[in-house]
Write an enzyme that holds these catalytic residues in place. Structure first.
Site, mmCIF file in Angstrom:
data_model
loop_
_atom_site.group_PDB
_atom_site.id
_atom_site.type_symbol
_atom_site.label_atom_id
_atom_site.label_comp_id
_atom_site.label_asym_id
_atom_site.label_seq_id
_atom_site.Cartn_x
_atom_site.Cartn_y
_atom_site.Cartn_z
ATOM 1 N N ARG A 1 -4.433 -8.356 13.343
ATOM 2 C CA ARG A 1 -3.400 -7.480 14.070
ATOM 3 C C ARG A 1 -2.652 -8.313 15.033
ATOM 4 N NH1 ARG A 1 -3.709 -4.541 10.380
ATOM 5 N NH2 ARG A 1 -4.450 -2.461 10.332
ATOM 6 N N ASP B 1 0.907 -1.251 0.061
ATOM 7 C CA ASP B 1 0.034 -0.100 -0.120
ATOM 8 C C ASP B 1 0.897 1.469 -0.054
ATOM 9 O OD1 ASP B 1 -2.356 -1.387 -0.343
ATOM 10 O OD2 ASP B 1 -2.679 -1.507 2.010
ATOM 11 N N THR C 1 -15.810 -4.130 3.595
ATOM 12 C CA THR C 1 -15.631 -3.915 5.108
ATOM 13 C C THR C 1 -16.085 -2.615 5.215
ATOM 14 O OG1 THR C 1 -13.466 -3.907 4.897
ATOM 15 C CG2 THR C 1 -14.320 -5.820 5.806
ATOM 16 N N ASP D 1 -4.947 -7.337 -6.378
ATOM 17 C CA ASP D 1 -6.349 -7.084 -5.792
ATOM 18 C C ASP D 1 -6.817 -5.810 -6.691
ATOM 19 O OD1 ASP D 1 -8.390 -6.955 -3.865
ATOM 20 O OD2 ASP D 1 -7.275 -5.716 -2.424
ATOM 21 N N LEU D 2 -7.458 -5.904 -7.671
ATOM 22 C CA LEU D 2 -7.925 -4.784 -8.487
ATOM 23 C C LEU D 2 -9.480 -4.818 -8.652
ATOM 24 C CD1 LEU D 2 -5.583 -4.995 -11.551
ATOM 25 C CD2 LEU D 2 -5.270 -3.570 -9.453
ATOM 26 N N LYS D 3 -10.296 -5.727 -7.895
ATOM 27 C CA LYS D 3 -11.544 -5.929 -7.601
ATOM 28 C C LYS D 3 -12.347 -5.508 -8.789
ATOM 29 C CE LYS D 3 -11.106 -4.597 -2.648
ATOM 30 N NZ LYS D 3 -9.709 -4.360 -2.450
ATOM 31 N N PHE D 4 -11.929 -6.088 -9.882
ATOM 32 C CA PHE D 4 -12.865 -5.991 -11.188
ATOM 33 C C PHE D 4 -14.350 -6.009 -10.807
ATOM 34 C CE2 PHE D 4 -8.990 -7.920 -13.618
ATOM 35 C CZ PHE D 4 -8.461 -6.524 -13.527
ATOM 36 N N HIS D 5 -15.428 -5.295 -11.541
ATOM 37 C CA HIS D 5 -16.571 -5.141 -11.658
ATOM 38 C C HIS D 5 -17.157 -4.520 -12.830
ATOM 39 C CE1 HIS D 5 -20.640 -4.081 -9.174
ATOM 40 N NE2 HIS D 5 -20.746 -5.050 -10.020
ATOM 41 N N ASP D 6 -17.631 -5.511 -13.713
ATOM 42 C CA ASP D 6 -18.084 -4.977 -14.791
ATOM 43 C C ASP D 6 -19.016 -5.974 -15.636
ATOM 44 O OD1 ASP D 6 -18.139 -3.258 -17.486
ATOM 45 O OD2 ASP D 6 -16.172 -2.241 -16.385
ATOM 46 N N LYS E 1 0.831 -8.111 -1.727
ATOM 47 C CA LYS E 1 -0.604 -7.802 -2.230
ATOM 48 C C LYS E 1 -0.342 -6.641 -3.194
ATOM 49 C CE LYS E 1 -4.308 -5.915 -0.037
ATOM 50 N NZ LYS E 1 -5.181 -5.034 -0.938
ATOM 51 N N PRO F 1 -20.057 -8.898 -18.567
ATOM 52 C CA PRO F 1 -19.064 -9.886 -18.651
ATOM 53 C C PRO F 1 -18.073 -9.867 -19.644
ATOM 54 C CG PRO F 1 -21.451 -10.728 -18.560
ATOM 55 C CD PRO F 1 -21.399 -9.392 -18.571
ATOM 56 N N ASN F 2 -18.185 -9.263 -20.737
ATOM 57 C CA ASN F 2 -17.198 -9.015 -21.763
ATOM 58 C C ASN F 2 -16.180 -8.292 -21.271
ATOM 59 O OD1 ASN F 2 -16.281 -9.566 -24.717
ATOM 60 N ND2 ASN F 2 -16.541 -7.274 -24.545
ATOM 61 N N GLY G 1 -1.012 -5.674 6.921
ATOM 62 C CA GLY G 1 -0.180 -4.255 6.235
ATOM 63 C C GLY G 1 0.469 -3.613 7.302
HETATM 64 O O1 C5P Z 1 -2.814 -2.281 6.820
HETATM 65 P P1 C5P Z 1 -3.950 -3.244 7.085
HETATM 66 O O2 C5P Z 1 -3.389 -4.711 7.581
HETATM 67 O O3 C5P Z 1 -4.798 -2.736 7.489
HETATM 68 O O4 C5P Z 1 -4.254 -3.542 5.604
HETATM 69 C C1 C5P Z 1 -5.270 -4.423 4.953
HETATM 70 C C2 C5P Z 1 -4.978 -4.383 3.621
HETATM 71 O O5 C5P Z 1 -6.279 -5.304 3.363
HETATM 72 C C3 C5P Z 1 -5.237 -3.351 2.837
HETATM 73 O O6 C5P Z 1 -4.653 -3.349 1.598
HETATM 74 C C4 C5P Z 1 -6.671 -2.922 2.750
HETATM 75 O O7 C5P Z 1 -7.139 -2.325 1.458
HETATM 76 C C5 C5P Z 1 -7.145 -4.624 2.311
HETATM 77 N N1 C5P Z 1 -8.395 -5.027 2.467
HETATM 78 C C6 C5P Z 1 -8.940 -4.767 3.801
HETATM 79 N N2 C5P Z 1 -10.431 -5.093 4.026
HETATM 80 C C7 C5P Z 1 -11.145 -5.742 3.064
HETATM 81 C C8 C5P Z 1 -10.494 -6.001 1.782
HETATM 82 C C9 C5P Z 1 -9.066 -5.378 1.655
HETATM 83 O O8 C5P Z 1 -8.601 -4.289 4.764
HETATM 84 N N3 C5P Z 1 -12.257 -6.177 2.916
#
Ligand code: C5P
Length: 239
Positions: free
Chosen positions: A189, A15, A127, A63-68, A36, A70-71, A218
């Site tokens: 965490r 990130d 989330t 992790d580009l989370k495509f949403h479109d 990631k 089908p084509n 992260g």
């Molecule tokens: O720094 P941290 O541990 O919070 O990072 C979590 C990673 O997971 C970030 O890249 C965040 O965008 C990603 N993520 C998330 N919750 C989701 C989907 C992805 O925290 N539901």
């Protein structure tokens, strides 16, 4: 999955704003095997970062989370799969036709580039969406956890490999989707770190016990003055 080494079950998000910062972080923490790449870095630096990770022998969660439609979804998944990424995210709410097209195109794209196809992972509910917002803003008349489960089941029927979920949903999804369904959990965490903006967290060992296959961790690593030491400490807590 359970016989993987702890270090191989931790995915660290890059990130950061640009390729130079990403290279620094990768070089600083050579023990990290799975990275990631998300929207910010990919949009700023393009696929070069994927090629760099491959030359370093790393696994990649794109992790580009495509949403479109089908084509378009198929085209994006075909293109992403040529880089030999391991995991690739799409939104379950794109619907069954788009999800099936994504899986098929990812296989074709990888094959054309002589790569292994990525496992396609569903984003079910972001989330950042609360129970209240799901009902009042998005007008979806289901409890959030039930909606997330329904989206995971839809994705499974369409041939996807797993879903991103909170560790708090891992147990339910494991029971309903079976042992082979991959669960990728952010919101993790260690006890010694700040939770930041993550609201409902679990420790790495709790998340694995709840059924997670991979943990996305992260800031406890990337914002530490000693990222390599922080990663090591987490691995030791899991062994
Ligand atoms: O720094 P941290 O541990 O919070 O990072 C979590 C990673 O997971 C970030 O890249 C965040 O965008 C990603 N993520 C998330 N919750 C989701 C989907 C992805 O925290 N539901």
């Amino acid at each position: 999955m359970t016989n993987r080494l702890p270090a191989d079950r931790i995915i660290v998000p890059l990130d950061v704003a640009n390729a130079a910062a990403a290279h620094r972080l990768i070089d600083q923490t050579p023990q990290v095997t799975f990275w990631k790449v998300g929207l910010e870095l990919f949009v700023s630096s393009g696929p070069e970062i994927l090629q760099y990770l491959k030359t370093q022998g790393k696994r990649i969660f794109l992790d580009l989370k495509f949403h479109d439609i089908p084509n378009t979804m198929a085209g994006a998944c075909r293109a992403a799969s040529q880089y030999g990424v391991d995991l690739l995210t799409v939104h379950a709410t794109a619907g069954p036709d788009a999800l099936k097209a994504a899986v098929k195109a990812a296989q074709a794209g990888a094959q054309a580039a002589q790569q292994s196809p990525p496992q396609i992972i569903a984003v079910t509910v972001l989330t950042s969406i609360s129970n209240r917002s799901l009902a009042l803003d998005l007008k979806i008349p289901l409890e959030l956890s039930d909606y997330a489960l329904q989206m995971a089941l839809l994705s499974q029927q369409a041939g996807l490999a797993g879903s991103v979920c909170s560790p708090h949903e891992a147990d339910l999804l494991r029971r309903c989707c079976g042992q082979d369904w991959l669960l990728i959990c952010p919101g993790v965490r260690p006890t010694w770190s700040q939770t930041g903006d993550q609201k409902r967290v679990m420790t790495p060992s709790e998340a694995l016990q709840a059924g997670a296959d991979f943990l996305v961790i992260g800031r406890p690593i990337t914002q530490s003055p000693d990222p390599s030491g922080a990663f090591q400490r987490i691995c030791e807590s899991l062994s």
